[in-house]
Design a protein around this motif. Structure first.
Motif, PDB file in Angstrom:
ATOM      1  N   GLY A 128       0.782  -1.219   0.000  1.00 18.23           N
ATOM      2  CA  GLY A 128       0.000   0.000   0.000  1.00 18.23           C
ATOM      3  C   GLY A 128       0.818   1.275   0.000  1.00 18.23           C
ATOM      4  N   LEU A 129       2.177   1.143  -0.073  1.00 15.40           N
ATOM      5  CA  LEU A 129       3.015   2.340  -0.083  1.00 15.40           C
ATOM      6  C   LEU A 129       3.530   2.569  -1.506  1.00 15.40           C
ATOM      7  N   ASP A 130       3.509   3.816  -1.895  1.00  7.93           N
ATOM      8  CA  ASP A 130       3.990   4.188  -3.219  1.00  7.93           C
ATOM      9  C   ASP A 130       5.523   4.157  -3.220  1.00  7.93           C
TER      10      ASP A 130
ATOM     11  N   TYR B 118       7.572   7.395  -3.699  1.00 11.05           N
ATOM     12  CA  TYR B 118       7.627   8.213  -2.490  1.00 11.05           C
ATOM     13  C   TYR B 118       8.581   7.597  -1.466  1.00 11.05           C
TER      14      TYR B 118
ATOM     15  N   ILE C 110      11.818   9.160   0.545  1.00 13.38           N
ATOM     16  CA  ILE C 110      12.022   9.118   2.000  1.00 13.38           C
ATOM     17  C   ILE C 110      13.388   8.545   2.322  1.00 13.38           C
TER      18      ILE C 110
ATOM     19  N   CYS D  36      16.327  10.404   4.333  1.00 13.69           N
ATOM     20  CA  CYS D  36      16.909   9.867   5.563  1.00 13.69           C
ATOM     21  C   CYS D  36      18.424   9.745   5.455  1.00 13.69           C
TER      22      CYS D  36
ATOM     23  N   LEU E  64      19.588  13.173   6.087  1.00 12.56           N
ATOM     24  CA  LEU E  64      19.424  13.532   7.506  1.00 12.56           C
ATOM     25  C   LEU E  64      20.498  12.870   8.359  1.00 12.56           C
ATOM     26  N   TYR E  65      20.790  11.606   8.029  1.00 13.70           N
ATOM     27  CA  TYR E  65      21.840  10.902   8.780  1.00 13.70           C
ATOM     28  C   TYR E  65      23.169  11.624   8.619  1.00 13.70           C
TER      29      TYR E  65
ATOM     30  N   VAL F 170      23.263  14.795  10.711  1.00 16.64           N
ATOM     31  CA  VAL F 170      23.320  14.673  12.173  1.00 16.64           C
ATOM     32  C   VAL F 170      24.573  13.919  12.614  1.00 16.64           C
ATOM     33  N   ALA F 171      24.902  12.827  11.922  1.00 16.21           N
ATOM     34  CA  ALA F 171      25.939  11.944  12.449  1.00 16.21           C
ATOM     35  C   ALA F 171      27.345  12.390  12.078  1.00 16.21           C
TER      36      ALA F 171
ATOM     37  N   MET G  40      26.783   9.610  19.145  1.00 18.58           N
ATOM     38  CA  MET G  40      26.202  10.483  18.114  1.00 18.58           C
ATOM     39  C   MET G  40      25.568   9.641  17.013  1.00 18.58           C
ATOM     40  N   ARG G  41      26.274   8.535  16.668  1.00 22.08           N
ATOM     41  CA  ARG G  41      25.770   7.703  15.584  1.00 22.08           C
ATOM     42  C   ARG G  41      24.464   7.014  15.984  1.00 22.08           C
TER      43      ARG G  41
ATOM     44  N   ALA H 176      21.743   9.545  15.865  1.00 18.81           N
ATOM     45  CA  ALA H 176      21.362   9.854  14.485  1.00 18.81           C
ATOM     46  C   ALA H 176      20.484   8.753  13.916  1.00 18.81           C
ATOM     47  N   LEU H 177      20.879   7.485  14.166  1.00 18.77           N
ATOM     48  CA  LEU H 177      20.088   6.374  13.633  1.00 18.77           C
ATOM     49  C   LEU H 177      18.681   6.385  14.222  1.00 18.77           C
TER      50      LEU H 177
ATOM     51  N   LEU I 264      17.046   8.963  15.396  1.00 15.73           N
ATOM     52  CA  LEU I 264      16.313  10.103  14.831  1.00 15.73           C
ATOM     53  C   LEU I 264      15.825   9.778  13.424  1.00 15.73           C
ATOM     54  N   VAL I 265      16.736   9.175  12.624  1.00 11.48           N
ATOM     55  CA  VAL I 265      16.371   8.839  11.250  1.00 11.48           C
ATOM     56  C   VAL I 265      15.213   7.851  11.233  1.00 11.48           C
TER      57      VAL I 265
ATOM     58  N   VAL J 209      11.980   9.709  12.123  1.00 12.61           N
ATOM     59  CA  VAL J 209      11.541  10.573  11.022  1.00 12.61           C
ATOM     60  C   VAL J 209      11.010   9.724   9.873  1.00 12.61           C
ATOM     61  N   ALA J 210      11.726   8.617   9.567  1.00 13.35           N
ATOM     62  CA  ALA J 210      11.279   7.758   8.466  1.00 13.35           C
ATOM     63  C   ALA J 210       9.914   7.166   8.765  1.00 13.35           C
TER      64      ALA J 210
ATOM     65  N   MET K 222       7.287   9.754   8.233  1.00 16.99           N
ATOM     66  CA  MET K 222       7.016  10.065   6.832  1.00 16.99           C
ATOM     67  C   MET K 222       6.317   8.912   6.134  1.00 16.99           C
ATOM     68  N   VAL K 223       6.629   7.678   6.526  1.00 16.25           N
ATOM     69  CA  VAL K 223       5.941   6.536   5.902  1.00 16.25           C
ATOM     70  C   VAL K 223       4.461   6.577   6.244  1.00 16.25           C
TER      71      VAL K 223
ATOM     72  N   ILE L  71       2.993   9.247   3.948  1.00 15.55           N
ATOM     73  CA  ILE L  71       2.710   8.929   2.539  1.00 15.55           C
ATOM     74  C   ILE L  71       1.642   7.857   2.412  1.00 15.55           C
ATOM     75  N   ALA L  72       1.409   7.078   3.481  1.00 20.55           N
ATOM     76  CA  ALA L  72       0.360   6.051   3.382  1.00 20.55           C
ATOM     77  C   ALA L  72      -0.988   6.704   3.135  1.00 20.55           C
TER      78      ALA L  72
ATOM     79  N   LEU M 105      -1.424   9.476   1.336  1.00 19.08           N
ATOM     80  CA  LEU M 105      -1.454  10.297   0.125  1.00 19.08           C
ATOM     81  C   LEU M 105      -2.129   9.530  -1.007  1.00 19.08           C
ATOM     82  N   PRO M 106      -2.800  10.246  -1.909  1.00 15.80           N
ATOM     83  CA  PRO M 106      -3.311   9.566  -3.110  1.00 15.80           C
ATOM     84  C   PRO M 106      -2.135   9.118  -3.976  1.00 15.80           C
ATOM     85  N   PRO M 107      -2.283   8.044  -4.741  1.00 15.48           N
ATOM     86  CA  PRO M 107      -1.170   7.588  -5.575  1.00 15.48           C
ATOM     87  C   PRO M 107      -0.797   8.660  -6.599  1.00 15.48           C
TER      88      PRO M 107
END
Lengths: 81, 116, 245
Positions: free
Chosen positions: B5-7, B10, B14, B18, B21-22, B25-26, C1-2, C5-6, C8-9, C12-13, C16-17, C20-21, C23-25
């Motif tokens: 179900g995920l495009d 997109y 992402i 990421c 972003l890594y 930050v890192a 720090m690493r 960062a992981l 946080l990533v 965030v991921a 965002m997932v 987008i789930a 969102l219209p295609p």
């Protein structure tokens, strides 16, 4: 065909982005970033955005890379730590 | 292309975001951080351009020989604006980095933190 | 720090997932991108603006404020870079280990390869012609002010890299340099006020048929100003960062 092209290009994009992140040599990282920008510009051309593709090719791959290289020449070439 | 179900287009944006972003930050190196910022920016641009595309669409230039459907021109205009802003941000950041190196002799955040 | 960062990533991921789930295609002709104001631009754009490249139409006519402020942003970036006491002083001796290595790397400069020299010299006129063509034909083919600004700027930077900054500096007339750098914001403001006088709206474009030539002239002036001003600013950013240290 289009799906295959898209898949290859997106995988190539992700692979170049990860090599940019992994490169210890900053010059290598910037050159890989230029490659990343060029692949992205191909993707955009393919997706019906030629205006954006032209600008990305000139600015992303050209101008930005040169600005990075100039700064690296003034500072240090390799990443520490 | 969808998976669970995920495009996937997109999802690729992402993943790129990421990775950027890594890096931001890192990594301790300031130039690597700015590179990461650029990767993040281009990921967002890729997302916006992808959202404006249309199946079997042509570029939005209405001339003889072109026919609808056209891709939406608004995302393209937004991304053009964004690319120019991105290069401005990069230039200012790099000038500041050169300045930091001239003053402190290093561009590693770890070492900059230890300076008196 | 690493680890941080992981983590946080991942957060965030995941966010965002989830995003987008919902969102219209993409690529769906009935999606909101293609049915709201975008559809109107595609249907009315050519008649309302006289521009066949609708990206240019959106940039200059429908979303003029965005473009105006964008030109101001890149001009401000140049001002900020020039305002820094550009590293004209010698850097202090680098600290820490690895400093000697980076010194050595900086010292062995590579001379320009004759291949690069020849290719840049051969390609530069073609790049310039392509940039001018994309400006001149920008209303019917991909291209326009920003695109040709980027291409001309990249060409000037390539020339500066290969032939030296003095050569590239000569491409911009010295007396007019300050005016050319500010060309984008100045011309944009001037056109905006002309539009105000004509239509009562800041950055307005006369929409009636009778004013077709005037509208065309305003668009052309804006495009040329963006192209020349943008290219000069990109070249000046290169010069500022390339200042000898």
């Amino acid at each position: 065909m289009s799906v295959v092209f898209d898949a290859v290009m997106l995988l190539l994009l992700i692979a170049t982005a990860i090599t940019v992140a992994r490169a210890r040599d900053l010059v290598a990282a910037v050159v890989k970033f230029g490659l990343y920008s060029l692949v992205l510009c191909l993707v955009w051309q393919h997706r019906g955005a030629p205006d954006v593709a032209i600008t990305e090719a000139a600015v992303g791959a050209g101008v930005t890379s040169v600005l990075f290289l100039l700064t690296i020449a003034k500072t240090a070439r390799s990443e520490r730590g | 292309m969808t998976l669970l179900g995920l495009d996937l287009d997109y999802v690729a944006c992402i993943v790129l975001f990421c990775v950027g972003l890594y890096m931001l930050v890192a990594k301790s190196n300031l130039i690597k951080k700015v590179l990461g910022l650029n990767v993040m920016e281009t990921a967002v641009f890729a997302f916006i351009v992808t959202s404006g595309m249309i199946d079997g669409g042509q570029e939005p230039i209405v001339v003889a020989g072109s026919a609808p459907p056209y891709t939406s021109p608004i995302p393209h205009a937004m991304v053009l604006t964004g690319i120019v802003v991105a290069v401005s941000v990069t230039a200012v950041a790099l000038a500041l980095i050169a300045q930091i190196h001239a003053h402190y002799g290093t561009i590693e955040v770890d070492e900059l933190k230890e300076l008196p | 720090m690493r680890t941080f960062a992981l983590a946080l990533v991942l957060v965030v991921a995941a966010t965002m997932v989830i995003g987008i789930a919902g969102l219209p295609p993409h690529g769906d002709p009935d999606g909101p991108v293609h049915t709201h104001v975008g559809a109107r631009y595609l249907e009315q754009g050519v008649a309302e603006t006289g521009l066949r490249n609708l990206v240019t139409a959106v940039l200059l006519v429908y979303r003029g404020f965005d473009t105006f402020l964008e030109v101001v942003v890149i001009f401000t970036a140049l001002v900020a870079v020039l305002a820094l006491p550009s590293a004209t002083r010698q850097p202090p001796p680098p600290r820490g280990e690895g400093a000697a290595a980076s010194r050595r790397e900086a010292d062995d400069a590579v001379p320009v390869s004759p291949v690069v020299f020849l290719v840049v010299r051969l390609l530069a006129p073609f790049i310039a012609v392509f940039a001018l063509a994309s400006l001149y034909r920008g209303h019917v083919t991909p291209g326009g002010g920003f695109q040709s600004a980027a291409i001309i700027g990249a060409m000037m930077i390539a020339l500066g890299l290969v032939f030296g900054r003095e050569h590239a500096a000569r491409l911009v007339p010295h007396g007019a340099k300050a005016w050319l750098q500010a060309l984008g914001p100045l011309v944009f403001a001037a056109v905006a006020f002309v539009g105000w006088r004509l239509t009562g709206a800041f950055l307005g474009f006369p929409a009636d048929e009778a004013a077709y030539a005037l509208r065309e002239a305003m668009v052309v002036v804006l495009e040329v100003a963006i192209a020349v001003g943008g290219a000069v600013i990109l070249a000046q950013l290169f010069m500022a960062l390339d200042a000898p240290s």
